[in-house]
Design an enzyme around this catalytic site. Sequence first.
Site, PDB file in Angstrom:
ATOM      1  N   GLY A   9       0.818  -1.221   0.000  1.00 37.05           N
ATOM      2  CA  GLY A   9       0.000   0.000   0.000  1.00 37.05           C
ATOM      3  C   GLY A   9       0.844   1.259   0.000  1.00 37.05           C
ATOM      4  O   GLY A   9       0.565   2.222   0.708  1.00 37.05           O
ATOM      5  N   GLY A  13      -0.695   7.977   1.187  1.00 36.68           N
ATOM      6  CA  GLY A  13      -0.638   8.115   2.636  1.00 36.68           C
ATOM      7  C   GLY A  13       0.681   7.725   3.282  1.00 36.68           C
ATOM      8  O   GLY A  13       1.780   8.070   2.810  1.00 36.68           O
ATOM      9  N   TYR A 189     -12.697  -2.730  10.936  1.00 36.48           N
ATOM     10  CA  TYR A 189     -11.351  -2.155  10.745  1.00 36.48           C
ATOM     11  C   TYR A 189     -10.539  -2.255  12.041  1.00 36.48           C
ATOM     12  O   TYR A 189      -9.397  -2.694  12.048  1.00 36.48           O
ATOM     13  CB  TYR A 189     -11.464  -0.696  10.294  1.00 36.48           C
ATOM     14  CG  TYR A 189     -10.155   0.063  10.361  1.00 36.48           C
ATOM     15  CD1 TYR A 189      -9.205  -0.053   9.349  1.00 36.48           C
ATOM     16  CD2 TYR A 189      -9.868   0.900  11.444  1.00 36.48           C
ATOM     17  CE1 TYR A 189      -7.993   0.642   9.415  1.00 36.48           C
ATOM     18  CE2 TYR A 189      -8.669   1.598  11.527  1.00 36.48           C
ATOM     19  CZ  TYR A 189      -7.728   1.464  10.509  1.00 36.48           C
ATOM     20  OH  TYR A 189      -6.543   2.150  10.588  1.00 36.48           O
TER      21      TYR A 189
HETATM   22  P1  NDP Z   1      -4.386   5.256   2.751  1.00 38.73           P
HETATM   23  O1  NDP Z   1      -5.800   4.911   2.412  1.00 38.73           O
HETATM   24  O2  NDP Z   1      -3.828   6.526   2.276  1.00 38.73           O
HETATM   25  O3  NDP Z   1      -3.423   4.093   2.279  1.00 38.73           O
HETATM   26  C1  NDP Z   1      -3.827   2.775   2.287  1.00 38.73           C
HETATM   27  C2  NDP Z   1      -3.065   2.045   1.225  1.00 38.73           C
HETATM   28  O4  NDP Z   1      -3.497   0.681   1.224  1.00 38.73           O
HETATM   29  C3  NDP Z   1      -3.308   2.575  -0.178  1.00 38.73           C
HETATM   30  O5  NDP Z   1      -2.084   2.611  -0.869  1.00 38.73           O
HETATM   31  C4  NDP Z   1      -4.238   1.557  -0.779  1.00 38.73           C
HETATM   32  O6  NDP Z   1      -4.125   1.396  -2.177  1.00 38.73           O
HETATM   33  C5  NDP Z   1      -3.721   0.306  -0.096  1.00 38.73           C
HETATM   34  N1  NDP Z   1      -4.659  -0.803  -0.222  1.00 38.73           N
HETATM   35  C6  NDP Z   1      -5.970  -0.857   0.141  1.00 38.73           C
HETATM   36  N2  NDP Z   1      -6.487  -2.042  -0.203  1.00 38.73           N
HETATM   37  C7  NDP Z   1      -5.507  -2.759  -0.792  1.00 38.73           C
HETATM   38  C8  NDP Z   1      -5.442  -4.052  -1.371  1.00 38.73           C
HETATM   39  N3  NDP Z   1      -6.516  -4.844  -1.456  1.00 38.73           N
HETATM   40  N4  NDP Z   1      -4.265  -4.466  -1.876  1.00 38.73           N
HETATM   41  C9  NDP Z   1      -3.173  -3.676  -1.848  1.00 38.73           C
HETATM   42  N5  NDP Z   1      -3.180  -2.437  -1.323  1.00 38.73           N
HETATM   43  C10 NDP Z   1      -4.343  -1.988  -0.800  1.00 38.73           C
HETATM   44  O7  NDP Z   1      -4.323   5.166   4.359  1.00 38.73           O
HETATM   45  P2  NDP Z   1      -3.141   5.402   5.416  1.00 38.73           P
HETATM   46  O8  NDP Z   1      -1.889   5.766   4.744  1.00 38.73           O
HETATM   47  O9  NDP Z   1      -3.689   6.289   6.464  1.00 38.73           O
HETATM   48  O10 NDP Z   1      -3.017   3.951   6.059  1.00 38.73           O
HETATM   49  C11 NDP Z   1      -1.818   3.223   6.057  1.00 38.73           C
HETATM   50  C12 NDP Z   1      -1.720   2.415   7.339  1.00 38.73           C
HETATM   51  O11 NDP Z   1      -1.679   3.289   8.463  1.00 38.73           O
HETATM   52  C13 NDP Z   1      -2.875   1.467   7.588  1.00 38.73           C
HETATM   53  O12 NDP Z   1      -2.374   0.240   8.078  1.00 38.73           O
HETATM   54  C14 NDP Z   1      -3.683   2.157   8.672  1.00 38.73           C
HETATM   55  O13 NDP Z   1      -4.401   1.244   9.440  1.00 38.73           O
HETATM   56  C15 NDP Z   1      -2.575   2.813   9.443  1.00 38.73           C
HETATM   57  N6  NDP Z   1      -2.958   3.907  10.303  1.00 38.73           N
HETATM   58  C16 NDP Z   1      -3.420   5.081   9.789  1.00 38.73           C
HETATM   59  C17 NDP Z   1      -3.767   6.105  10.635  1.00 38.73           C
HETATM   60  C18 NDP Z   1      -4.279   7.400  10.136  1.00 38.73           C
HETATM   61  O14 NDP Z   1      -4.559   8.248  10.955  1.00 38.73           O
HETATM   62  N7  NDP Z   1      -4.415   7.616   8.833  1.00 38.73           N
HETATM   63  C19 NDP Z   1      -3.615   5.976  12.080  1.00 38.73           C
HETATM   64  C20 NDP Z   1      -3.128   4.685  12.499  1.00 38.73           C
HETATM   65  C21 NDP Z   1      -2.793   3.720  11.628  1.00 38.73           C
HETATM   66  P3  NDP Z   1      -4.809   2.440  -3.236  1.00 38.73           P
HETATM   67  O15 NDP Z   1      -3.868   3.593  -3.287  1.00 38.73           O
HETATM   68  O16 NDP Z   1      -4.843   1.634  -4.486  1.00 38.73           O
HETATM   69  O17 NDP Z   1      -6.153   2.790  -2.678  1.00 38.73           O
END
Ligand code: NDP
Length: 314
Positions: A9, A13, A189
């Site tokens: 991913g 983000g 989630y």
């Molecule tokens: P984003 O939605 O920006 O990033 C999520 C990423 O996961 C994207 O690149 C997305 O791909 C990818 N993804 C989703 N589904 C799939 C799949 N089926 N196969 C491959 N890739 C996939 O969110 P964040 O950057 O915020 O999240 C990243 C991590 O940080 C997560 O584990 C989240 O739980 C964790 N987190 C985030 C927080 C926050 O405040 N934002 C706080 C605590 C933890 P695509 O670009 O194609 O959609």
Amino acid sequence: RKGTAVITGASSGLGLATAKALADTGKWHVIMACRNFLKAEKAARSVGMSKEDYTVMHLDLASLESVKQFVENFRRTEQPLDVLVCNAAVYQPTAKEPSFTAEGFEISVGTNHLGHFLLSRLLLDDLKKSDYPSKRMIIVGSITGNTNTLAGNVPPKANLGDLRGLASGLNGQNSSMIDGGEFDGAKAYKDSKVCNMLTMQELHRRYHEETGVTFASLYPGCIATTGLFREHIPLFRLLFPPFQKYITKGYVSEEEAGKRLAQVVSDPSLGKSGVYWSWNNNSSSFENQLSKEASDAEKAKKLWEVSEKLVGLA
Ligand code: NDP
């Protein structure tokens, strides 16, 4: 030689910010394991990563076949694997009905936990073979595991119960929730993030001594601007960033969060295994305590065994 880190991913983000932070050190080659090839390629360019610092490879965690294919493709490149970062996640807080992965698992737990569970188990063999001085496997956690914070106590709270829904297939026929309860996207989630943190600890218990691999999880802070909140209602998306910035003071920029995760990847002082890292407001890291459920060793073992069956490892 440069280290090789696989980040799932990495197309937006936190994953993208981490890829960028590692590439900027000049010491890492990043494999961006993403479901959307074009988006990942554009994202890498948009943050100014140079061609020789990254490779985009296809991985859709919502399909176990795709996970296996990714592992094969990665092995064919004959690159070593020094660090694996399980970062990708889906979050569907407003979904009224569950949706499902290719194998028919509820999508949040299916992607965030089961997809990463299979990936990490398969790639552990590759990590073992690496001669890198500090080999690490990192699974991104969340505040859901912290009981010492306000945000960790906002309902609906994570609760895996006795895992009866997971054990019966998590396929919507018997249940789409791990605890066997009614579908709730936000809870699904949070449950998946508890699974991530339990898995990291179980990996540590089973493999740290034998392999020397460091297993870690982290809560990077609230990155209120990422795509994770894209499916939330518009008013929430408008108010959430300032709320986090001024009220809870848990807000971090994507750039800062990326630097934090990059520290867990490569900083020698964060090499301890079995740890859940967090950061103070002044951005210094510390070993955080996990909630009772997220540190329950018996539950971790049971989760491991049920997950092995679901992904076809047992
Ligand atoms: P984003 O939605 O920006 O990033 C999520 C990423 O996961 C994207 O690149 C997305 O791909 C990818 N993804 C989703 N589904 C799939 C799949 N089926 N196969 C491959 N890739 C996939 O969110 P964040 O950057 O915020 O999240 C990243 C991590 O940080 C997560 O584990 C989240 O739980 C964790 N987190 C985030 C927080 C926050 O405040 N934002 C706080 C605590 C933890 P695509 O670009 O194609 O959609």
